[in-house]
Write a protein that holds these residues in place. Structure first.
Motif, PDB file in Angstrom:
ATOM      1  N   ILE A   4      -1.807  -2.652 -12.673  1.00  0.00           N
ATOM      2  CA  ILE A   4      -2.921  -1.886 -12.827  1.00  0.00           C
ATOM      3  C   ILE A   4      -3.534  -2.609 -11.022  1.00  0.00           C
ATOM      4  O   ILE A   4      -4.025  -1.956 -10.180  1.00  0.00           O
ATOM      5  N   ARG A  40      -1.399  -1.576  -8.068  1.00  0.00           N
ATOM      6  CA  ARG A  40      -1.355   0.134  -7.970  1.00  0.00           C
ATOM      7  C   ARG A  40      -2.458   0.451  -7.594  1.00  0.00           C
ATOM      8  O   ARG A  40      -3.157   1.086  -6.512  1.00  0.00           O
ATOM      9  N   VAL A  41      -3.716  -0.226  -7.798  1.00  0.00           N
ATOM     10  CA  VAL A  41      -5.087   0.190  -7.307  1.00  0.00           C
ATOM     11  C   VAL A  41      -4.723  -0.383  -5.858  1.00  0.00           C
ATOM     12  O   VAL A  41      -5.371  -0.177  -4.964  1.00  0.00           O
ATOM     13  N   LEU A  85      -2.924   2.375  -4.018  1.00  0.00           N
ATOM     14  CA  LEU A  85      -3.775   3.306  -4.524  1.00  0.00           C
ATOM     15  C   LEU A  85      -5.392   3.748  -3.016  1.00  0.00           C
ATOM     16  O   LEU A  85      -5.476   4.710  -2.229  1.00  0.00           O
ATOM     17  N   LEU A  90     -11.754   7.778 -10.494  1.00  0.00           N
ATOM     18  CA  LEU A  90     -10.952   7.684 -10.880  1.00  0.00           C
ATOM     19  C   LEU A  90     -10.979   8.200 -12.316  1.00  0.00           C
ATOM     20  O   LEU A  90     -11.848   8.055 -12.801  1.00  0.00           O
ATOM     21  N   GLN A 137      -3.549   2.119 -17.091  1.00  0.00           N
ATOM     22  CA  GLN A 137      -2.136   2.539 -15.725  1.00  0.00           C
ATOM     23  C   GLN A 137      -1.755   3.385 -15.520  1.00  0.00           C
ATOM     24  O   GLN A 137      -0.610   4.937 -14.626  1.00  0.00           O
ATOM     25  N   THR A 175      -3.352   6.768 -15.220  1.00  0.00           N
ATOM     26  CA  THR A 175      -4.455   7.384 -14.305  1.00  0.00           C
ATOM     27  C   THR A 175      -3.469   7.254 -12.579  1.00  0.00           C
ATOM     28  O   THR A 175      -3.473   7.918 -12.567  1.00  0.00           O
ATOM     29  N   LEU A 176      -3.265   5.705 -13.060  1.00  0.00           N
ATOM     30  CA  LEU A 176      -3.472   5.057 -11.145  1.00  0.00           C
ATOM     31  C   LEU A 176      -1.759   5.463 -11.230  1.00  0.00           C
ATOM     32  O   LEU A 176      -1.462   6.013  -9.781  1.00  0.00           O
ATOM     33  N   GLN A 196      -1.980   9.557  -9.853  1.00  0.00           N
ATOM     34  CA  GLN A 196      -3.211   9.427  -8.317  1.00  0.00           C
ATOM     35  C   GLN A 196      -1.872   9.019  -7.448  1.00  0.00           C
ATOM     36  O   GLN A 196      -1.748  10.044  -6.144  1.00  0.00           O
TER      37      GLN A 196
END
Length: 336
Positions: free
Chosen positions: A20, A23-24, A27, A206, A244, A246-247, A250
């Motif tokens: 996560i 990915r954060v 993004l 998010l 995870q 959701t990211l 996105q």
């Protein structure tokens, strides 16, 4: 004695945190580059729709958008009120401190306005967590609620756990206590988002709750497993896996408009509407696209946005042989 919550840190949880966090970072860079105001708006609406749908609200994303724009919506008044309340909550989202119990009560007052009698106040009787007709969990005794909430906030203020873990543990314990007569699910999910947004503002919009709704049975199952084990690790793992996913979604749908083969006019459109390509991963009607772009003049929208995107191949029609069909929809035809 320090308040201890029943939680075991597992290898899966640690791996999810690493994934996560990576990915954060990716993004955050993309959305900052794109200044994706429209994308944030869409995600916020999806969050509201997902959270309310879990509680039985039937309004669609399009209907919630209409409520946001002040347009009339044919739906049960209670469900429209729920949407209006949720929109009001997100207007104040950045003003609340997740460590402040008073802010929690204020948020409940706004979220449940016109829906329950006990606004911004803890319940005065017993309550159970239900999944359909099945009792998932009997909430804490009513006389213990104020003390348990104080202890939970005290734990949140002092914990050394990563915010991803702390927010998920808080979410589970909040549902376990079930402090309000109604609105506990919405409040628990809202407060987890608020905790995460203080760690990284990306989480303010998010749409985690859309995936929670898609996996609603697993959501309740994770609550039940954690309660049965007296250990909220199953719930923490479930919520982190949802974050995870959701990211990942996105990152897949956030457009990067640097392709050299894209006409300059189309690049300009995509830069001005950075969430449009992601929105069109699902076929959309003309009215939906126009509303998403915030354009009131239909001819202006058709000539200056829809037509260039169709000509450049970025959008395609679902009914290409019937371009004027009232059932016509448009979808993204390019990889992102």
């Amino acid at each position: 004695m320090t308040y201890q919550l029943p939680f075991t840190l597992t290898a899966k949880t640690l791996n999810l945190i690493a994934s996560i966090s990576e990915r954060v970072g990716r993004l955050s860079a993309l959305t900052e580059q794109a200044q994706a105001l429209r994308l944030r708006r869409v995600n916020q609406i999806r969050t509201i729709q997902g959270s309310l749908a879990i509680e039985g609200n039937s309004l669609s994303v399009e209907q919630i958008t209409a409520v946001l724009e002040g347009k009339p919506v044919i739906a049960p008044p209670k469900e429209v009120q729920e949407v209006k309340n949720a929109l009001a909550v997100y207007e104040r989202f950045n003003n609340w401190n997740p460590l402040n119990e008073t802010d929690l009560l204020d948020a409940h007052r706004i979220l449940m306005l016109g829906l329950v009698d006990q606004l911004g106040a803890y319940r005065s009787g017993g309550v159970a967590v239900m999944s359909g007709l099945q009792v998932v969990h009997m909430a804490s005794p009513v006389n213990q609620v104020p003390r348990l909430i104080i202890d939970l906030f005290g734990w949140l203020k002092n914990t050394d756990h990563h915010p991803l873990i702390a927010s998920a543990v808080f979410h589970y314990e909040f549902e376990f206590i079930h402090p309000f007569a109604d609105g506990n699910g919405r409040m628990g999910r809202l407060w987890q988002s608020l905790i995460l947004a203080k760690w990284n503002p990306l989480f303010a919009n998010l749409p985690i709750e859309s995936l929670v709704y898609a996996h609603q049975a697993d959501y309740y199952q994770a609550i039940g497993q954690s309660t049965a084990k007296t250990d909220c690790a199953p719930f923490v793992e479930f919520i982190l896996s949802i974050i995870q996913q959701t990211l990942r979604e996105q990152l897949t749908t956030t457009p990067q408009v640097t392709q050299q083969d894209t006409p300059q006019a189309v690049q300009a459109i995509l830069q001005q509407q950075p969430g449009l390509v992601a929105y069109c991963q699902t076929p959309r009607a003309r009215a939906e696209l126009q509303a998403f772009c915030g354009l009131k003049d239909r001819e202006h929208f058709r000539k200056n946005l829809l037509k260039p995107l169709l000509e450049a191949g970025w959008l395609q029609m679902t009914l290409p042989d019937k371009p004027n069909s009232p059932k016509q929809q448009y979808f993204c035809a390019k990889g992102v």
